[in-house]
Design an enzyme around this catalytic site. Structure first.
Site, PDB file in Angstrom:
ATOM      1  N   GLY A 164       0.827  -1.198   0.000  1.00 34.90           N
ATOM      2  CA  GLY A 164       0.000   0.000   0.000  1.00 34.90           C
ATOM      3  C   GLY A 164       0.858   1.242   0.000  1.00 34.90           C
ATOM      4  N   PRO A 165       0.233   2.405  -0.203  1.00 33.79           N
ATOM      5  CG  PRO A 165      -1.313   4.005  -0.871  1.00 33.79           C
ATOM      6  CD  PRO A 165      -1.204   2.618  -0.357  1.00 33.79           C
ATOM      7  N   PRO A 166       2.620   4.839   1.151  1.00 33.30           N
ATOM      8  CG  PRO A 166       4.412   6.186   0.551  1.00 33.30           C
ATOM      9  CD  PRO A 166       3.166   5.596   0.025  1.00 33.30           C
ATOM     10  CB  THR A 216      -1.769   3.135   4.272  1.00 29.44           C
ATOM     11  OG1 THR A 216      -0.705   2.307   3.825  1.00 29.44           O
ATOM     12  CG2 THR A 216      -2.147   4.103   3.183  1.00 29.44           C
ATOM     13  CE  LYS A 271       3.228   0.003   3.450  1.00 29.91           C
ATOM     14  NZ  LYS A 271       2.648   1.351   3.281  1.00 29.91           N
ATOM     15  CG  HIS A 279      -5.440  32.405 -11.170  1.00 32.34           C
ATOM     16  ND1 HIS A 279      -4.674  32.260 -12.297  1.00 32.34           N
ATOM     17  CD2 HIS A 279      -5.525  31.171 -10.609  1.00 32.34           C
ATOM     18  CE1 HIS A 279      -4.313  30.998 -12.407  1.00 32.34           C
ATOM     19  NE2 HIS A 279      -4.817  30.312 -11.391  1.00 32.34           N
ATOM     20  CD  GLU A 280      -6.668  30.754  -6.565  1.00 26.15           C
ATOM     21  OE1 GLU A 280      -7.404  29.767  -6.594  1.00 26.15           O
ATOM     22  OE2 GLU A 280      -5.470  30.705  -6.928  1.00 26.15           O
ATOM     23  CG  HIS A 299      -9.043  27.961 -10.445  1.00 24.01           C
ATOM     24  ND1 HIS A 299      -8.735  27.235 -11.555  1.00 24.01           N
ATOM     25  CD2 HIS A 299      -7.877  28.472  -9.976  1.00 24.01           C
ATOM     26  CE1 HIS A 299      -7.425  27.308 -11.761  1.00 24.01           C
ATOM     27  NE2 HIS A 299      -6.877  28.058 -10.818  1.00 24.01           N
ATOM     28  CG  ASP A 352      -4.118  26.288 -12.256  1.00 23.79           C
ATOM     29  OD1 ASP A 352      -4.100  25.688 -11.184  1.00 23.79           O
ATOM     30  OD2 ASP A 352      -4.329  27.513 -12.367  1.00 23.79           O
TER      31      ASP A 352
HETATM   32  P1  ADP Z   1       3.454   2.726   6.782  1.00 21.15           P
HETATM   33  O1  ADP Z   1       4.213   1.657   7.454  1.00 21.15           O
HETATM   34  O2  ADP Z   1       2.286   2.222   5.988  1.00 21.15           O
HETATM   35  O3  ADP Z   1       4.282   3.682   5.968  1.00 21.15           O
HETATM   36  P2  ADP Z   1       2.929   3.547   9.458  1.00 21.15           P
HETATM   37  O4  ADP Z   1       2.293   2.323   9.987  1.00 21.15           O
HETATM   38  O5  ADP Z   1       4.362   3.766   9.822  1.00 21.15           O
HETATM   39  O6  ADP Z   1       2.781   3.626   7.892  1.00 21.15           O
HETATM   40  O7  ADP Z   1       2.064   4.786   9.902  1.00 21.15           O
HETATM   41  C1  ADP Z   1       2.642   5.996  10.262  1.00 21.15           C
HETATM   42  C2  ADP Z   1       1.769   6.708  11.271  1.00 21.15           C
HETATM   43  O8  ADP Z   1       0.522   7.064  10.682  1.00 21.15           O
HETATM   44  C3  ADP Z   1       1.407   5.843  12.440  1.00 21.15           C
HETATM   45  O9  ADP Z   1       2.340   5.961  13.458  1.00 21.15           O
HETATM   46  C4  ADP Z   1       0.055   6.373  12.857  1.00 21.15           C
HETATM   47  O10 ADP Z   1       0.204   7.474  13.731  1.00 21.15           O
HETATM   48  C5  ADP Z   1      -0.551   6.905  11.588  1.00 21.15           C
HETATM   49  N1  ADP Z   1      -1.512   5.967  10.975  1.00 21.15           N
HETATM   50  C6  ADP Z   1      -1.417   5.437   9.738  1.00 21.15           C
HETATM   51  N2  ADP Z   1      -2.479   4.652   9.472  1.00 21.15           N
HETATM   52  C7  ADP Z   1      -3.258   4.676  10.563  1.00 21.15           C
HETATM   53  C8  ADP Z   1      -4.507   4.060  10.907  1.00 21.15           C
HETATM   54  N3  ADP Z   1      -5.144   3.261  10.061  1.00 21.15           N
HETATM   55  N4  ADP Z   1      -5.021   4.319  12.124  1.00 21.15           N
HETATM   56  C9  ADP Z   1      -4.396   5.124  12.985  1.00 21.15           C
HETATM   57  N5  ADP Z   1      -3.213   5.727  12.728  1.00 21.15           N
HETATM   58  C10 ADP Z   1      -2.645   5.529  11.533  1.00 21.15           C
END
Ligand code: ADP
Length: 609
Positions: free
Chosen positions: A205-207, A209, A211, A428-429, A432, A505
């Site tokens: 998954g994306p950073p 999230t 994991k 400009h704003e 939009h 834009d």
């Molecule tokens: P990843 O490993 O996916 O890059 P992390 O697990 O290190 O992300 O998450 C970084 C921080 O983001 C965590 O310490 C937490 O504070 C917050 N976070 C991310 N996802 C959640 C979630 N689902 N619920 C609560 N906190 C989250």
């Protein structure tokens, strides 16, 4: 969880000790050894000793005379004199002629011993150690040097561990991981049924999230030790070191089983191996990966060691790593949806005091596309803002402002825009916002501001969707492109002059128009043919072209045509609503920030439809 650190002495420590010994030897011991015991006497004494026939060995040189007593126990030295009969008298006194002391070392030899030899010892030591590490079977020898020891952080289970309840949203991921927890609690249930747990689980998954959080939560829920290491920590300067670290990690894990091993950013070692070996490849990384594969094959599913790994580049992983028997379960950890965002905000808001007025649903709507980590950051920024204003309770305005800080950076207090620039930005704003509001497929305008931000934005219009959006129609994308071009169109309509303010834009509009043609199959000409493929879905969505140069030219032409059409549409909308444009731009110029409601009130107050 508590972290347990193991003491380690780095390689450089041993090198320093060897270096110190060599320096001390050269400075203190060597000069002492080279100085033999020579007693200096005057010529008269030398004469007396000849008279008394107390002379043993003699060595006459141009600059000195070296001699010993008869017993040849003491070496004497004296200066030479003009004395033609000396040789004869010495002979009569029974002296022997020869070398009294050994020739001093040649400068070349001295240079070799003091300069080259230490370097050779150094290189030899390095070679010896790295060979020893490569050859060693169990990795034990290397450990005594502190090298090749895995630097995994070990957390012992504790009651304050992260639980599933701390990870908000991500219900599907939690569900798949729940089974692991159950297995670690009650392995017999699974062994009886003949089922074995997957050896490895890949969280993709994306950073930001969650994991890492999920992996820790699995350990927290199961109450087992948790080893955490990042993929990049395996890759070392010396070839073979990474493989040795992998071995050590697994050895430790097996000792502590049942336990969880978490390898973050596994793509650092798990990337596809290069086809041609030799100079092109990265030997160290490949050896490390091979070792990881071997270790994973080497233990049975029921040993109680569960390996969790995280990556945001799953497409780059070596297929050998993802095949059944290794990381055979893949758990997607996606960006949170609206409900997920709200839940994450609430989890993090538990740590702060929030006012009555805070509506997490609205905040979650405004933070569309934000990851869990960004949401955590938003809550923290809001708390900091409250403290700056001398409050301990966070209110709705703090949270809204912190979303803007995370999206667009801090307000630039000292940015001085000229009066005309400010008018251009306001116009400009509003361009939009008006184009968005006067089309039927655009998201409602939430806020418009012309306060410059540290990110470089001089102003922005925030549009917020009412709910989650998973699909976009062709018309919606076209309207979005028209909204992007609305800013520039307003400058043209009002000032008859264009500025650089539209650069972002332009980028966004082009990206969308291009994706419509190459990826979404939204052009008549190319129909449903994929001209571009996404190579990096979780990290910015990079694309790679998959068509001929001729088709590329054709695509470029189509993109220009599409954007131009929307730009003209936007200009037409603004020309038709010129009075509103001027009125709203004047209002924004004065207020600097206006809400979506204020904007709609003025627009509805007799807009030309
Ligand atoms: P990843 O490993 O996916 O890059 P992390 O697990 O290190 O992300 O998450 C970084 C921080 O983001 C965590 O310490 C937490 O504070 C917050 N976070 C991310 N996802 C959640 C979630 N689902 N619920 C609560 N906190 C989250």
């Amino acid at each position: 969880m508590k972290e347990v650190k193991s003491p380690q002495k780095p390689l450089i420590y041993y090198y320093c000790i060897v270096l110190l010994i060599i320096v001390l030897f050269n400075l203190l011991i060597a000069p002492l050894l080279s100085q033999s015991q020579v007693t200096e006497v005057d010529y008269g004494t030398f004469m007396d000793m000849i008279e008394q026939r107390d002379i043993g060995l003699v060595q006459v040189e141009d600059t000195q005379i070296l001699f010993t007593d008869r017993a040849e126990t003491v070496v004497y030295k004296t200066g030479p004199m003009e004395d033609p009969t000396l040789t004869e008298r010495l002979h009569d006194a029974g002296a022997r002629f020869g070398r009294v002391i050994e020739e001093p070392m040649s400068p070349l030899l001295t240079w070799f011993l003091t300069f080259i030899l230490p370097i050779l010892i150094f290189i030899g030591l390095g070679q010896y150690m790295s060979r020893k590490l490569m050859n060693q079977a169990g990795g034990k020898n290397a450990m005594s040097f502190g090298m090749g020891r895995s630097s995994a952080k070990v957390y012992v289970p504790s009651t304050q561990g992260i639980r599933f309840a701390d990870v908000a949203g991500e219900d599907e991921a939690k569900e798949s991981l729940q089974e692991i927890v159950d297995y670690l609690h009650n392995p017999a249930k699974y062994t009886e049924a003949g089922a074995s747990m997957p050896k490895g689980i890949l969280l993709v998954g994306p950073p930001g999230t969650g994991k890492t959080m999920l992996a820790k939560a699995v350990a927290g829920e199961s109450g087992v030790p948790f080893f955490s290491i990042s993929g990049s920590e395996f890759v070392e300067m010396f070839v073979g070191m990474g493989a040795s670290k992998v071995r050590d990690l697994f050895r430790q894990a097996k000792e502590k089983a049942p336990c969880i091993v978490f390898i973050d950013e596994i793509d650092a070692i798990g990337q596809k191996r290069s086809s041609g070996s030799g100079y092109g490849g990265n030997d160290e990384r490949e050896q490390t990966l091979n070792q990881l594969l071997t270790e994973m094959d080497g233990f049975e599913g029921n040993t109680g060691v569960i390996i969790l790994a995280a990556t945001n580049r799953p497409e780059s992983l070596d297929p050998a790593l993802t095949r059944p028997g290794r990381f055979d379960r893949r758990v997607p950890v996606e960006l949170p949806d609206l409900a997920g965002r709200e839940a994450i905000l609430k989890v993090h808001a538990r740590k702060i005091k929030t006012g009555e007025d805070v509506d997490f649903h609205t905040i979650a709507r405004m933070a569309a596309g934000a990851s869990g980590a960004e949401l955590a950051n938003i809550v923290n920024e809001a708390a900091l803002r409250a403290v700056r204003s001398g409050r301990t309770i966070v209110n709705e305005a703090d949270l809204e402002e912190s979303i803007e800080v995370v999206i667009a950076g801090y307000q630039k207090k000292n940015a001085v825009l000229s009066d005309r620039e400010k008018r251009v930005v306001a116009c400009h704003e509003i361009g939009h916002a008006l184009v968005a509001a006067l089309q039927s497929h655009s998201a409602p305008v939430q806020k418009i501001t012309i306060i410059p931000r540290t990110s470089g934005a001089l102003g922005y219009t925030m549009q917020v969707e009412t709910g989650d959006k998973y699909l976009m129609s062709k018309e919606e994308i076209e309207d979005k492109i028209a909204t992007y071009t609305g800013g520039r169109a307003a400058e043209e309509v009002v000032f008859g002059q264009i500025t650089t303010g539209a650069s972002n834009d332009i980028e966004q509009a082009t990206k969308l128009a291009r994706a419509m043609i190459t990826r979404y199959g939204m052009s008549d000409e190319f129909d449903m043919v994929a001209m571009e493929t996404v190579t990096n879905q979780y990290l910015g969505g990079d694309t790679s072209l998959a068509c001929s140069a001729e088709t590329q030219r054709e695509i470029d032409r189509k993109v220009v045509e599409l954007v131009k059409r929307q730009h003209e549409k936007a200009r037409k909308i603004l020309e038709d609503n010129r009075a509103k444009l001027d009125e709203l731009a004047g209002f924004l110029y004065e207020k600097e920030t206006i809400t979506g409601e204020q904007f709609m009130d003025i627009l509805k107050g007799g807009a030309e439809q």
